[in-house]
Design a protein around this motif. Sequence first.
Motif, short mmCIF file in Angstrom:
data_model
loop_
_atom_site.label_atom_id
_atom_site.label_comp_id
_atom_site.label_asym_id
_atom_site.label_seq_id
_atom_site.Cartn_x
_atom_site.Cartn_y
_atom_site.Cartn_z
N GLY A 78 0.82 -1.22 0.00
CA GLY A 78 0.00 0.00 0.00
C GLY A 78 0.84 1.26 0.00
O GLY A 78 0.54 2.22 -0.73
N ASP A 79 1.90 1.28 0.80
CA ASP A 79 2.76 2.46 0.84
C ASP A 79 3.45 2.69 -0.50
O ASP A 79 3.54 3.83 -0.99
CB ASP A 79 3.81 2.29 1.95
CG ASP A 79 3.17 2.22 3.33
OD1 ASP A 79 2.03 2.71 3.46
OD2 ASP A 79 3.81 1.67 4.25
N VAL A 80 3.97 1.61 -1.11
CA VAL A 80 4.67 1.76 -2.38
C VAL A 80 3.73 2.26 -3.47
O VAL A 80 4.06 3.20 -4.22
CB VAL A 80 5.32 0.41 -2.78
CG1 VAL A 80 5.86 0.48 -4.20
CG2 VAL A 80 6.42 0.04 -1.82
N MET A 81 2.55 1.67 -3.57
CA MET A 81 1.61 2.10 -4.59
C MET A 81 1.15 3.53 -4.36
O MET A 81 0.93 4.30 -5.30
CB MET A 81 0.40 1.16 -4.63
CG MET A 81 0.73 -0.26 -5.07
SD MET A 81 1.49 -0.37 -6.70
CE MET A 81 0.18 0.25 -7.73
N GLY A 82 1.00 3.89 -3.12
CA GLY A 82 0.61 5.26 -2.82
C GLY A 82 1.67 6.26 -3.27
O GLY A 82 1.35 7.31 -3.85
N GLU A 83 2.94 5.96 -3.02
CA GLU A 83 4.01 6.87 -3.43
C GLU A 83 4.11 6.93 -4.96
O GLU A 83 4.38 8.00 -5.53
CB GLU A 83 5.34 6.40 -2.84
CG GLU A 83 5.42 6.50 -1.32
CD GLU A 83 5.29 7.94 -0.84
OE1 GLU A 83 5.78 8.85 -1.57
OE2 GLU A 83 4.68 8.16 0.21
N ILE A 84 3.89 5.79 -5.60
CA ILE A 84 3.94 5.79 -7.07
C ILE A 84 2.83 6.66 -7.64
O ILE A 84 3.04 7.43 -8.59
CB ILE A 84 3.86 4.35 -7.60
CG1 ILE A 84 5.13 3.57 -7.25
CG2 ILE A 84 3.64 4.34 -9.11
CD1 ILE A 84 5.10 2.12 -7.65
N MET A 85 1.64 6.58 -7.05
CA MET A 85 0.53 7.38 -7.55
C MET A 85 0.76 8.87 -7.29
O MET A 85 0.34 9.72 -8.08
CB MET A 85 -0.78 6.92 -6.92
CG MET A 85 -1.24 5.55 -7.39
SD MET A 85 -1.26 5.36 -9.19
CE MET A 85 -2.38 6.66 -9.66
N LYS A 86 1.43 9.20 -6.21
CA LYS A 86 1.77 10.60 -5.97
C LYS A 86 2.70 11.13 -7.07
O LYS A 86 2.52 12.25 -7.56
CB LYS A 86 2.42 10.75 -4.60
CG LYS A 86 1.46 10.56 -3.43
CD LYS A 86 2.20 10.72 -2.11
CE LYS A 86 1.26 10.51 -0.92
NZ LYS A 86 1.95 10.64 0.38
N LEU A 87 3.69 10.32 -7.43
CA LEU A 87 4.58 10.72 -8.53
C LEU A 87 3.80 10.83 -9.84
O LEU A 87 4.07 11.72 -10.66
CB LEU A 87 5.72 9.70 -8.68
CG LEU A 87 6.73 9.63 -7.53
CD1 LEU A 87 7.69 8.47 -7.76
CD2 LEU A 87 7.50 10.94 -7.41
N HIS A 88 2.85 9.93 -10.03
CA HIS A 88 2.05 9.96 -11.25
C HIS A 88 1.24 11.25 -11.33
O HIS A 88 1.16 11.90 -12.39
CB HIS A 88 1.13 8.73 -11.28
CG HIS A 88 0.31 8.63 -12.53
ND1 HIS A 88 -0.91 9.26 -12.66
CD2 HIS A 88 0.52 7.98 -13.70
CE1 HIS A 88 -1.41 9.00 -13.86
NE2 HIS A 88 -0.55 8.22 -14.51
N HIS A 89 0.61 11.63 -10.21
CA HIS A 89 -0.17 12.87 -10.20
C HIS A 89 0.71 14.08 -10.40
O HIS A 89 0.31 15.06 -11.04
CB HIS A 89 -0.93 12.99 -8.86
CG HIS A 89 -2.09 12.05 -8.74
ND1 HIS A 89 -3.06 11.93 -9.69
CD2 HIS A 89 -2.41 11.16 -7.76
CE1 HIS A 89 -3.95 11.02 -9.32
NE2 HIS A 89 -3.58 10.53 -8.15
N LYS A 90 1.91 14.03 -9.88
CA LYS A 90 2.78 15.21 -9.91
C LYS A 90 3.36 15.45 -11.30
O LYS A 90 3.47 16.61 -11.73
CB LYS A 90 3.92 15.02 -8.90
CG LYS A 90 4.82 16.24 -8.77
CD LYS A 90 5.85 16.02 -7.67
CE LYS A 90 6.77 17.24 -7.52
NZ LYS A 90 7.77 17.05 -6.45
#
Length: 914
Positions: A695-707
Amino acid sequence: MLCYILTDFKMESYRDVDVHSTETDSSDASSETDAEHNSSENSEDGDGYVVSSADQSSDDEDVAHNDDDEDAFEATTGDKFLRVDSMTVEEIRALEFVNVAEAYEFYYQYGKCKGFAIRKRDVRRRGPKGSEIIVMNEFVCNKHGSRNKKHLIRVDRKREHRRLTRTQCGARLRVLYKKNKDKYVVSLFEETHNHELTPAKYVHLHPVYRNLSESDRAQVDGLQSHGIRTCHIMGYMVAQKGGYTGVGFTKKDLYNYFDKKMRSAVKDGDVSAALNYLNVKSSTDPMLYAEYSVDGNGRMKTLFWADGTSRSDYFCFGDVVAFDTTYGKNKYNYPLVIFSGCNHHLQSVIFASALVSDETTETYKWLLNTFLECMNNQYPTGVVTDGDGAMREAIKQIFPDSTHRLCAWHLNKNAGENVKNVGFLRGFQKAMYSNFTVEEFEEFWSELLKETELESHPWVVKTYENRSLWATAYLREKFFGRIRTTSQCEAINAIIKNYVRKKGCIYEFMHNFEQALVGYRNNELVADFNSKFTDPVLSSHLHLLESHAAKTYTAAVFKEVKEQIMKVAALIVKERFTMGDTLIFILKKYCQTGFERQVAYDISTQSFQCSCRLFESRGLPCSHMFYVLKEESIDHIPASLILNRWTKDAKVGFLNMNSTGDLDSKMMEQARFGAYCSAFTTFCKEASKRNGVFGDVMGEIMKLHHKYCEAEDPIVPTEKTYVGDPMNVKSKGAPKKKKNAPKTTRHCGYCQSTIHDARNCPERLDSTDEEDFAVDSVSGNDSLSKIQKRCKKKARGDYGSRAQKKCSQTPQSETGQSGNVAKTRSSRQKKCSQKPQSETGQSVNVTTTRRPDITTRQVSQMFRGQPMTPVGEPVIHPMPIVQPMYPMYGMPTGENSNHCFGVLQQVMKFGGQN
């Protein structure tokens, strides 16, 4: 397998998943499911869909460790997991969604988990135009409804009907918009299907669940752009995803994706796309040169282009040019013309390329004039071609001062096709390659023709007239480097073949051609590294000369120079004298009579001249010159013997000609993509081994995706050039035979008639005695195809002397009289005219172990031509039982059989008796 809805609006709510007991689902946030799925609205709210009933809670720990059910489907609502596969009808009817996209996503994953495909059916909107709101949307099973009857009763169909998929299934999900909640609620949910649900191993084959995600597209695009074939790309993706089930698309989908991508690139026209491609490249390559011409209809006739690297290579190594045409590189059948040469590493380099509509003299004249204009009117000293007549005439007019040489390989090939004399072919190669003087060549040629008696052969006479274009004796004082054939063009064509499709468009060809050049030119970089940063082992006794040669020449050229240095040991001075400032050395070889070379050395200018003419033709000092350097105690190779094109610094003056500080944006994009993929591959490999961090890894990846992925770089529009696409043309290359092409008319070998052939010629039959033909015995192991061929052959009466030798006496019928050949032939033709058919209507080979019970069929006519033992009573030949060679596909046998094989079974059983 645990399934997840990986959408942006709920990625932050993910819990950890045990990676050792789960598999990655193909429905990812970054993936696009299908054309309808792609058109769904994206959520801008961070809330997921919620369950308004009381039974919405579940235990996190139970979900985290209950991974044994591979068909489980989980979704998140707030901080809790929801097992969709175990949801009741009441729970689904109580769901609420932020927008329609969430509702479609839910039903999409629900159908995938349950084993049926979905589609959108009905949608209703309200509100003013431009700001309409969807108030109702319905999603149904893909088997909902039925096919319109008008499509089934059409009589003018050209294609077969597609297989039926509609069964009037009533399963559906309908959502309505509630204004007071500002959400979509389920108003109708029908769970029951009237058809069998798809098993899990087939679900991924539904079209709605087949798609290429963004990451998949990036990978396959990169592989295809570097010449990897589509079938091999599919194999790579299957191996990467662990099987076809995990890929998420089929091979046909991949082919369709590439085809759709290419069609979108050339939507404004193939030639226009190719010209725009060159226009974009010119922004990063100011030395790029391109020119084209059109015909009277506005269609492209010729296209010529050369990039900055090719032009700089020509300025360094353009003293000798070889150009040849190759075919089948584009769907218009336009021949590809490649101008090539040899660089300082003895490697082939490409100076320019062109596509031409025809191979006439006028076309080649336009092409050579354009080539000269591109190269700043710098003429080559030598040109090598394959001997095409139009090409030779164009060279004579455009390059009048250039020496034209015919390709030695093509000459050898033509000699073998036109002259079937082994002695001449061997002598012809010696005359072409040997370092004769003109007088020696003429003497050798006259002796060769006398020995082979080919003085009047037309090809030999014509070739001798053009001897100045191919004989080394006439070309030994002209510089051609290593180029005596167009083989480097053939080598380039072989490399291009790995990147270019035969029936591709011009835009695709140019893109793939550039990729081939990038890999091809990398060989020069590797050779530069080996020449500049490695040193050869010095093995001769002339260390100073050898060391100087190693520092001056490239590694490949140094090998040839060293061979000349090593030959010095076998040379002996026969005579030496002085003429003013010039020293004359007459050399001979150790223990070799008849060999003599003369070297002139000018002391004042330190220039050399040798009778072998190696320096004039190859640009390298010969062994005779090195002997003079040894005799005069010179410790280095004079500058007059060093040709700059063979040195390590041959391109120093041109390295920065096309360097502007700006790199190709497409190249930079590919470089960044490769760096990102490499970094993420390492990261994913390590992160996948850890439990509790999903969950933490996917969350950080999605933050990079949004950014970084929400805003796209602006696209700079380019000026488009509109030129009509060419028509298919016929080139000089050997055409491929068409499958349905009409056959050439065959003539009888006896009377030259076109009605029949030599096997059944009446004149041939009349010239022989009317003897009955012999029928070969039929073995039980013979296949049916062989038996039928024998029947047809014997029915035609084609036996010749073989049948006469076998039958010393005329075979008699059961009545003791000679059989009627014509009657037997017609009887056999009638029996053999019906071939055994399988259920599908195709002929098959069949043998059977069951002997048919035949009581009424007469077989004496079939068997009367068989040579038999001359005894009064007929002899019965028992046949062994054989195993069937092929399965029985409903073949009729026995008494009721009406084909040739049934009759043969009767013959085998009764041995010719009634």
